[in-house]
Design an enzyme around this catalytic site. Structure first.
Site, PDB file in Angstrom:
ATOM      1  N   THR A 164     136.500 131.235  23.803  1.00 35.88           N
ATOM      2  CA  THR A 164     136.746 130.347  22.438  1.00 35.88           C
ATOM      3  C   THR A 164     135.054 131.789  21.639  1.00 35.88           C
ATOM      4  O   THR A 164     134.778 132.716  22.574  1.00 35.88           O
ATOM      5  CB  THR A 164     136.123 128.789  22.009  1.00 35.88           C
ATOM      6  OG1 THR A 164     136.380 128.637  22.705  1.00 35.88           O
ATOM      7  CG2 THR A 164     135.441 128.902  21.140  1.00 35.88           C
ATOM      8  N   ARG A 192     147.104 118.319  22.927  1.00 29.78           N
ATOM      9  CA  ARG A 192     145.514 118.352  23.275  1.00 29.78           C
ATOM     10  C   ARG A 192     144.448 119.118  22.402  1.00 29.78           C
ATOM     11  O   ARG A 192     145.123 120.308  21.967  1.00 29.78           O
ATOM     12  CB  ARG A 192     145.540 119.318  24.399  1.00 29.78           C
ATOM     13  CG  ARG A 192     143.612 119.053  24.991  1.00 29.78           C
ATOM     14  CD  ARG A 192     143.363 120.528  24.842  1.00 29.78           C
ATOM     15  NE  ARG A 192     141.372 120.494  24.872  1.00 29.78           N
ATOM     16  CZ  ARG A 192     140.932 121.313  25.053  1.00 29.78           C
ATOM     17  NH1 ARG A 192     140.682 122.629  24.387  1.00 29.78           N
ATOM     18  NH2 ARG A 192     139.838 121.437  25.401  1.00 29.78           N
ATOM     19  N   SER A 194     141.564 120.484  21.118  1.00 30.20           N
ATOM     20  CA  SER A 194     140.397 121.534  20.774  1.00 30.20           C
ATOM     21  C   SER A 194     138.940 121.306  19.913  1.00 30.20           C
ATOM     22  O   SER A 194     138.687 120.594  19.314  1.00 30.20           O
ATOM     23  CB  SER A 194     140.398 122.888  20.604  1.00 30.20           C
ATOM     24  OG  SER A 194     139.227 123.937  21.097  1.00 30.20           O
ATOM     25  N   ASP A 195     137.741 121.317  21.220  1.00 29.66           N
ATOM     26  CA  ASP A 195     136.171 121.313  19.582  1.00 29.66           C
ATOM     27  C   ASP A 195     136.087 122.234  18.817  1.00 29.66           C
ATOM     28  O   ASP A 195     135.601 121.746  17.951  1.00 29.66           O
ATOM     29  CB  ASP A 195     135.328 121.210  21.352  1.00 29.66           C
ATOM     30  CG  ASP A 195     134.978 122.494  21.855  1.00 29.66           C
ATOM     31  OD1 ASP A 195     135.202 123.164  22.283  1.00 29.66           O
ATOM     32  OD2 ASP A 195     134.392 123.890  20.711  1.00 29.66           O
ATOM     33  N   THR A 213     130.895 127.543  22.551  1.00 34.15           N
ATOM     34  CA  THR A 213     132.012 127.561  23.591  1.00 34.15           C
ATOM     35  C   THR A 213     131.966 127.366  24.425  1.00 34.15           C
ATOM     36  O   THR A 213     131.065 126.328  24.960  1.00 34.15           O
ATOM     37  CB  THR A 213     132.089 129.216  24.220  1.00 34.15           C
ATOM     38  OG1 THR A 213     134.156 129.226  24.969  1.00 34.15           O
ATOM     39  CG2 THR A 213     131.944 129.883  24.453  1.00 34.15           C
ATOM     40  N   GLY A 214     133.228 126.696  25.522  1.00 29.61           N
ATOM     41  CA  GLY A 214     133.818 126.152  26.412  1.00 29.61           C
ATOM     42  C   GLY A 214     134.391 125.207  26.520  1.00 29.61           C
ATOM     43  O   GLY A 214     135.302 125.150  26.733  1.00 29.61           O
ATOM     44  N   VAL A 215     134.121 124.004  27.949  1.00 26.51           N
ATOM     45  CA  VAL A 215     135.143 122.768  28.462  1.00 26.51           C
ATOM     46  C   VAL A 215     135.383 121.770  26.351  1.00 26.51           C
ATOM     47  O   VAL A 215     133.830 121.338  26.364  1.00 26.51           O
ATOM     48  CB  VAL A 215     134.856 122.234  29.396  1.00 26.51           C
ATOM     49  CG1 VAL A 215     136.594 121.097  29.254  1.00 26.51           C
ATOM     50  CG2 VAL A 215     135.354 122.921  30.447  1.00 26.51           C
ATOM     51  N   GLY A 216     136.475 121.907  25.951  1.00 27.94           N
ATOM     52  CA  GLY A 216     135.647 120.934  24.570  1.00 27.94           C
ATOM     53  C   GLY A 216     135.750 119.628  25.454  1.00 27.94           C
ATOM     54  O   GLY A 216     134.889 118.839  23.776  1.00 27.94           O
TER      55      GLY A 216
END
Ligand code: GLY
Length: 290
Positions: A164, A192, A194-195, A213-216
């Site tokens: 991200t 799906r 995202s965050d 950033t990372g896994v939402g």
């Protein structure tokens, strides 16, 4: 005046030394360009969009051009902008076939309805802006990666991407802003979310601005950006706010990185796993990940 940008996790794509140097160079150049704008008197809310647009242009990063491809072979992108002065949050979720999701988030700042999803986001881009022109964000690299993931999925070996881009800045008037943009995890289920276009992934007020950033799913569960900003607003230092928030993420081995700036011009970054790529710029020069 200060800014910090990130380009997701290094593990998100090709991890060669050549790519590392290319990412360092790109992040340094973009942070310098953004800082020059701050020096020229541009508002933080303009500069964070400017930097994220440049990151979206660069196929090294998972946002705009070079976005990850979802399980049905399509790219859907999400981006948001938060103005720390007005506390207005605007964003697009799962927009398709445009060049700059963050630019649509910027136009949405003036609307009452400020977060648009899917079809509505594209409709708005086409009908209310001149930014909706068709643009295919797929690169050859991402198409090949998608094909590999299809094979990996059959072997139940699929790894989600963790890329991200984002920027937080403090301008000459002491105002803060945060902007974040993503192509998502890659190979995700259609629909799906995202965050990055939620307050978990991007948040700012007069005290602090944060981009993640990372896994939402981990970032949303942890409410990372909103929590850090709230803690700083309540008197925590940036360092302590990060420490507590990332400790909470550990309960489920959450995968996240964040960049932040506070109203005094302190900057901070941290990642739960190696290694988020970032660069910062101020009067003292440029710093960058190693
Ligand atoms: N942080 C980007 C995503 O999970 O979609």
């Amino acid at each position: 005046m200060k800014l910090i940008i990130h380009g997701g996790f290094f593990s998100e794509a090709d991890q060669s030394n050549e790519t590392k140097i290319a990412k360092q160079t790109a992040l340094k150049e973009i942070s310098l360009k953004g800082f020059q704008k701050l020096k020229n008197g541009a508002a933080a809310v303009e500069v964070v969009v400017f930097c994220v647009e440049l990151l979206e242009n660069d196929s090294l990063f998972n946002a705009g051009y070079g976005s990850q491809i979802q399980s049905d072979g399509k790219v859907r992108m999400s981006a948001s902008l938060m103005d720390g002065e007005t506390e207005k949050f605007s964003g697009v979720i799962n927009i398709q076939d445009i060049e700059h999701p963050i630019s649509i988030a910027q136009v949405l700042q003036k609307e009452d309805d400020r977060v648009l999803g899917g079809e509505g986001a594209n409709l708005y881009a086409n009908e209310k802006t001149d930014l909706g022109k068709f643009f295919d964000p797929r690169t050859d690299y991402r198409i090949a990666d998608y094909e590999h993931k299809k094979e990996d999925l059959l072997a139940k070996n699929h790894q989600a991407g963790k890329g991200t881009v984002g920027c937080v800045a403090l301008d000459i008037e002491g105002k803060l802003a945060a902007a974040t943009s993503t192509g998502g995890k890659g190979f995700e289920l259609v629909g799906r979310i995202s965050d990055s276009a939620t307050v978990a992934g991007n948040y700012a007020n007069e005290h602090c601005a944060v981009s993640c950033t990372g896994v939402g799913e981990d970032i949303v569960s942890n409410a990372t950006a909103a929590k850090i900003v709230t803690r700083v607003s309540d008197g925590f230092s940036l360092e302590k706010a990060f420490e507590k928030t990332f400790l909470e993420l550990k309960k489920y081995d959450g995968f996240a990185g964040a960049i932040a700036i506070d109203a005094s011009g302190n900057i901070f970054h941290h990642d739960s796993h190696p290694t988020m790529v970032w660069a910062s710029a101020d009067e003292g020069g440029i710093s960058c990940f190693n």
